[in-house]
Write a protein that holds these residues in place. Structure first.
Motif, PDB file in Angstrom:
ATOM      1  N   ILE A  80       0.854  -1.184   0.000  1.00 13.10           N
ATOM      2  CA  ILE A  80       0.000   0.000   0.000  1.00 13.10           C
ATOM      3  C   ILE A  80       0.888   1.232   0.000  1.00 13.10           C
ATOM      4  CG2 ILE A  80      -1.939   1.130   1.107  1.00 13.10           C
ATOM      5  CD1 ILE A  80      -2.492  -1.709   0.121  1.00 13.10           C
ATOM      6  N   GLU A  81       0.665   2.143  -0.966  1.00 18.26           N
ATOM      7  CA  GLU A  81       1.462   3.356  -1.093  1.00 18.26           C
ATOM      8  C   GLU A  81       0.757   4.579  -0.543  1.00 18.26           C
ATOM      9  OE1 GLU A  81       2.229   3.439  -5.266  1.00 18.26           O
ATOM     10  OE2 GLU A  81       3.638   1.731  -5.217  1.00 18.26           O
ATOM     11  N   ASP A  82      -0.579   4.642  -0.685  1.00 17.49           N
ATOM     12  CA  ASP A  82      -1.330   5.789  -0.154  1.00 17.49           C
ATOM     13  C   ASP A  82      -2.726   5.318   0.230  1.00 17.49           C
ATOM     14  OD1 ASP A  82      -2.105   8.303   0.582  1.00 17.49           O
ATOM     15  OD2 ASP A  82      -2.606   8.957  -1.460  1.00 17.49           O
ATOM     16  N   PRO A  83      -3.048   5.343   1.564  1.00 11.34           N
ATOM     17  CA  PRO A  83      -2.213   5.796   2.693  1.00 11.34           C
ATOM     18  C   PRO A  83      -1.072   4.822   2.937  1.00 11.34           C
ATOM     19  CG  PRO A  83      -4.250   4.874   3.496  1.00 11.34           C
ATOM     20  CD  PRO A  83      -4.406   4.954   2.014  1.00 11.34           C
ATOM     21  N   ALA A  84       0.100   5.363   3.279  1.00 10.46           N
ATOM     22  CA  ALA A  84       1.314   4.545   3.358  1.00 10.46           C
ATOM     23  C   ALA A  84       1.224   3.552   4.512  1.00 10.46           C
ATOM     24  CB  ALA A  84       2.535   5.445   3.536  1.00 10.46           C
ATOM     25  N   VAL A  85       1.568   2.284   4.212  1.00 13.60           N
ATOM     26  CA  VAL A  85       1.628   1.214   5.209  1.00 13.60           C
ATOM     27  C   VAL A  85       2.923   0.457   4.979  1.00 13.60           C
ATOM     28  CG1 VAL A  85       0.540  -0.858   6.126  1.00 13.60           C
ATOM     29  CG2 VAL A  85      -0.884   0.999   5.294  1.00 13.60           C
TER      30      VAL A  85
END
Length: 880
Positions: free
Chosen positions: A262-267
């Motif tokens: 996951i890039e946005d929201p960053a995890v």
């Protein structure tokens, strides 16, 4: 072709390193894949629980609009223009109804889509007077009679799930709509307590429920033009900005899941993404689980594989070295034996030839012994030097003047003793011990370590005509390799012991977690049964006040929903009790025929209502089992057979198998694929071919499997797709002579006039106020007097000498108060011990036995009104 030694070492190291890399890669890939598969199965089960919780939360309020559309005042309100006082009265009515159901908002809408009254009329942003005609749930109710829709409220700005029900006139025309808005924020707060990320998305791919606020109102996929127009027309998410959820799918799992970043929201890290479409809706549940544990498992597996590969490689090298040394020893021994045989022949032909040749020799060095890798020395029968080779001189570093033919071997021993080569102890004793051994003529083999660390293998053999030949082989490298291998083996054993301890600790942690889970399930089910019990009693009271068939039908639907909920919670509690070992079977011999006849009567009516034929084969056998638990197994088999058979017949029969009896249930359902025949005995596993409104919770066969283990009864099935299934349980045969004949209890009169309950004074003691209120209403309907209906403190405050009731209904667990202890204190205050019935959500067998020993009644929550009435009547008659 033999490679040079440096090349052999290089390729050996390369092979070991390459094999270790391959072993690490394979172990890491397998362990990570296995861990991911186990986590994926766990995540899918967790998704099923989340879906069930969401469905139950919606179903809790689904019948409220159906009940409200039957209200005469609401039906009259939508048939004519309303005055201000009528609107105010309707607002108060909806406010009271909303307060009782703990929902978000109740709204009454006319046929034009304008809100006439609402439960939030006190709010400055009230729904009253707002036009909702563009909302889908209004349009669905006008066209289909009912509707549903999730969106953000236009007046309040609060999101919720809307359920609508049309108010119809005598001609079936829509006159108005009752709408309930269900707030799902509490469900999100429950999700927030979980470490995983839980999402719910709609048909447009918009996330509308999330365990983390930054994930809410995210787009799982780009919106199409038709989706945009539909969202703008319905204003489903008002003015909320819909941001895209940016992620990359890295790989797919075997069960249609995926590994994503996951890039946005960053995890941080890689997440296991599983989805589950919700039945009877366009929603989809998503669960994102951290795969860090699987990565760690893969790394540990790679480390373990590397250690195992190195150990195996060293073991192979050790075996090869051992074989090489043994081959060298064998070759040397053969060469030495050949030399000795040659010398023996020379000695036999000329007995004094060796001595004479030795006297004439200058140094005593024997050319025939020079090629041997071992040091060799030959002495005659008088223990004097005859011959030796240069390797012997190198090993012991003898001076040249010491070695000459005819010198006694004792001089060499004394020279070595002065240098400490004969070991500890008195020097003279060591020398004499060696001389005696040489005179005895016995062969010997031993090892000796010199001060510089050199290890010699000393092998001595007598000559045929007297004398002795001794060889000294340098085995230092072999010994060093053996010590290194022993050190490696000790290290591996130490690591294996540490790993074993870690595994034991992990097993203990898993057992503790299982015990905590079992306790949590039992406590949660106990708390859930309390309001469910009150609801069922309220429904029993409500049915007595309903006059028309439509209202009774709604009450029956509510009763059916509560019964289904009761069955699910009861099944969960049974599984918890069986896993914790609290369910102790009562095994005895009993006749099977009455049990089968009762089951045929019980399920025959249900099968007939669905157009099925239920037939049974009579049996005169006596079996040995727990009758209640065996009945539970057969009930689940018959219930599943009726649920999944759409037409045809169902057969209940028995077959003898030696000293056992196999009880079988045959159906003509769709059959079960072979790949699913083991999985259906797991929790929440169910097929999708059942009746639309009765597919079960997937717990029945899980309970059957556990009861089978508790009773040590074999269970199983055989099935063919399209032809049906056969479920069976194998029970040991019993002794007909051991059956106890118990007289049947006297029937309880159902007449209202001579009912023992009429005028009976009852106390209801429970810490749940709703349960007390429901019990009071139900008992008063049966013409009972209920002066006390409250908690333990209320009962103690009202107890007076001589004021004992005729019957006490009491819960067991009331906070810190234990029901039987409270009953003893009340009896002291009354000066009398009236009969008591324990009405509790506890399912403990020890509590049942205590109630039976004390002569108390016992009834498990949630309570069926008919069962409560029968038990109260029997208790009063028996006490009289």
């Amino acid at each position: 072709m033999h490679l040079p030694r440096p090349h052999r070492i290089f390729w050996t190291i390369a092979a070991i390193a390459g094999g270790m890399v391959l072993a690490m890669w394979g172990a890491e890939h397998y362990a990570r894949h296995r861990a991911l598969q186990e986590e994926s199965d766990s995540v899918r089960r967790q998704l099923g629980l989340y879906a069930q919780a969401l469905q139950q939360r919606v179903d809790r309020y689904r019948t409220l609009p159906q009940v409200l559309v039957l209200d005469a005042e609401l039906r009259d309100a939508v048939s004519h223009p309303l005055s201000a006082s009528e609107v105010q009265r309707l607002n108060h009515k909806l406010e009271r109804a909303n307060g009782a159901s703990q929902s978000s908002t109740l709204t009454l809408i006319d046929r034009n889509g304008v809100a006439l009254a609402a439960s939030n009329w006190r709010d400055p942003r009230s729904n009253v007077g707002v036009d909702y005609s563009f909302r889908p749930y209004v349009q669905q109710a006008l066209s289909q009679g009912k509707g549903h829709f999730y969106g953000i409220g236009l007046t309040t700005g609060v999101p919720g799930y809307f359920l609508s029900q049309a108010i119809l006139d005598a001609h079936g025309e829509v006159q108005g709509i009752v709408v309930i808005k269900i707030a799902l924020e509490e469900l999100e707060r429950e999700w927030l307590q979980m470490p995983d990320i839980v999402l719910a998305s709609d048909a447009h791919g918009v996330v509308f429920l999330a365990s983390r606020s930054e994930w809410r109102y995210r787009l799982l996929r780009p919106l199409g033009e038709q989706d945009r127009r539909q969202l703008q027309a319905t204003r489903q998410y008002a003015d909320q900005t819909l941001l895209p959820l940016r992620y990359r799918t890295l790989e797919r799992t075997d069960d249609d899941g995926s590994i994503a970043r996951i890039e946005d929201p960053a995890v941080d890290g890689r997440l296991l993404w599983q989805t589950l479409p919700l039945p009877e809706s366009t929603w989809t549940l998503h669960l994102l689980h951290d795969t860090h544990a699987a990565t760690i498992a893969g790394r540990w597996a790679a480390v373990a594989a590397a250690g195992a590969w190195l150990a195996l490689s060293l073991l192979v090298l050790f075996v090869q070295q051992r074989r090489r040394v043994q081959a060298i020893r064998l070759r040397s021994r053969r060469e030495l034996e050949a030399v000795l045989q040659q010398h023996a022949r020379e000695l036999r032909t000329a007995q004094d030839g060796i001595v004479q040749a030795a006297k004439q020799a200058d140094t005593g060095l024997s050319r025939s012994l020079e090629h041997l890798p071992q040091g060799v020395v030959v002495i005659d029968a008088d223990l004097r030097l005859v011959a030796w080779n240069s390797r012997y001189v190198e090993l012991f570093r003898f001076p040249q003047e010491l070695l000459r033919t005819g010198r006694p071997i004792e001089d060499l021993f004394r020279y070595n003793a002065r240098r400490g080569l004969l070991g500890p102890g008195p020097i003279e004793e060591s020398i004499q011990r060696r001389l005696r051994h040489l005179r005895s003529g016995r062969p010997h083999l031993r090892e000796s370590e010199k001060g510089d660390g050199t290890v010699l293998e000393i092998r001595g053999n007598p000559l045929p005509d007297g004398g002795f030949v001794t060889s000294y082989a340098d085995i230092t490298s072999y010994k060093n390799a053996a010590r290194e291998l022993r050190s490696l083996a000790d290290a591996l054993e130490h690591r294996i012991a540490e790993r074993t301890r870690d595994l034991d600790q992990a097993r203990r942690d898993a057992e503790n977690a299982n015990r905590y889970k079992t306790r949590f399930v039992a406590a949660a089910v106990h708390d859930l049964l309390q309001p469910l019990n009150a609801a069922r009693m309220f429904v029993s009271v409500l049915r007595g006040h309903l006059a028309d068939d439509a209202s009774r039908h709604v009450a029956d639907n509510i009763e059916g929903a509560l019964s289904a909920q009761d069955a699910i919670l009861g099944s969960l509690l049974d599984i918890s009790r069986m896993e914790s070992g609290q369910m102790q079977p009562q095994v005895r011999d009993f006749r099977l025929a009455p049990l089968l006849e009762a089951l045929l009567r019980e399920f025959g009516i249900l099968a007939g209502s669905r157009g099925l034929r239920l037939r049974g084969v009579r049996s005169s056998c006596t079996v040995r089992s727990d009758e209640a638990l065996l009945r539970r197994i057969l009930q689940n088999y018959l219930s599943n057979a009726i649920r999944y058979t759409h037409q045809g017949r169902i057969l209940l029969g028995c077959r003898r198998e030696g000293r056992h009896l196999r009880i079988e249930v045959h159906d003509q359902g769709p059959g079960i694929p072979e790949s699913l025949q083991r999985e259906i005995f797991e929790e929440f596993r169910r097929l999708n071919e059942g009746h639309g409104d009765d597919r079960g919770a997937g717990l029945g066969l899980a309970i059957v499997e556990r009861i089978g283990r508790v009773l040590d009864h074999r269970i199983g099935l055989r099935s063919q797709l399209g032809r049906g299934s056969v479920f069976w349980v194998c029970v040991p045969l019993g002794d007909p002579a051991a059956i106890e004949h118990v007289p049947a209890p006297p029937p309880v009169s159902e007449s209202q006039d001579d009912s023992p309950l009429r005028g009976c004074v009852c106390w209801c003691i429970d810490d749940d106020a709703r349960a007390c209120e429901a019990m009071r209403a139900l008992l008063q309907r049966w013409a009972c007097a209920v002066p006390v209906a409250g908690g333990p403190q209320d009962a103690l405050a009202a107890a007076r000498p001589g004021g004992a009731p005729q019957l006490v209904l009491m819960d067991v667990r009331m906070g810190t108060v234990y029901g039987p202890h409270l009953y003893a204190r009340l009896c002291e205050l009354w000066g009398k011990s009236p009969p008591m019935i324990l009405v509790t959500a506890e399912r403990d067998e020890a509590l049942r036995r205590e109630a039976a020993e004390q002569g108390w009644g016992f009834l498990a929550k949630p309570v069926r009104a008919s069962a409560l009435r029968a038990l109260m009547s029997q208790t009063l008659l028996r006490h009289r």
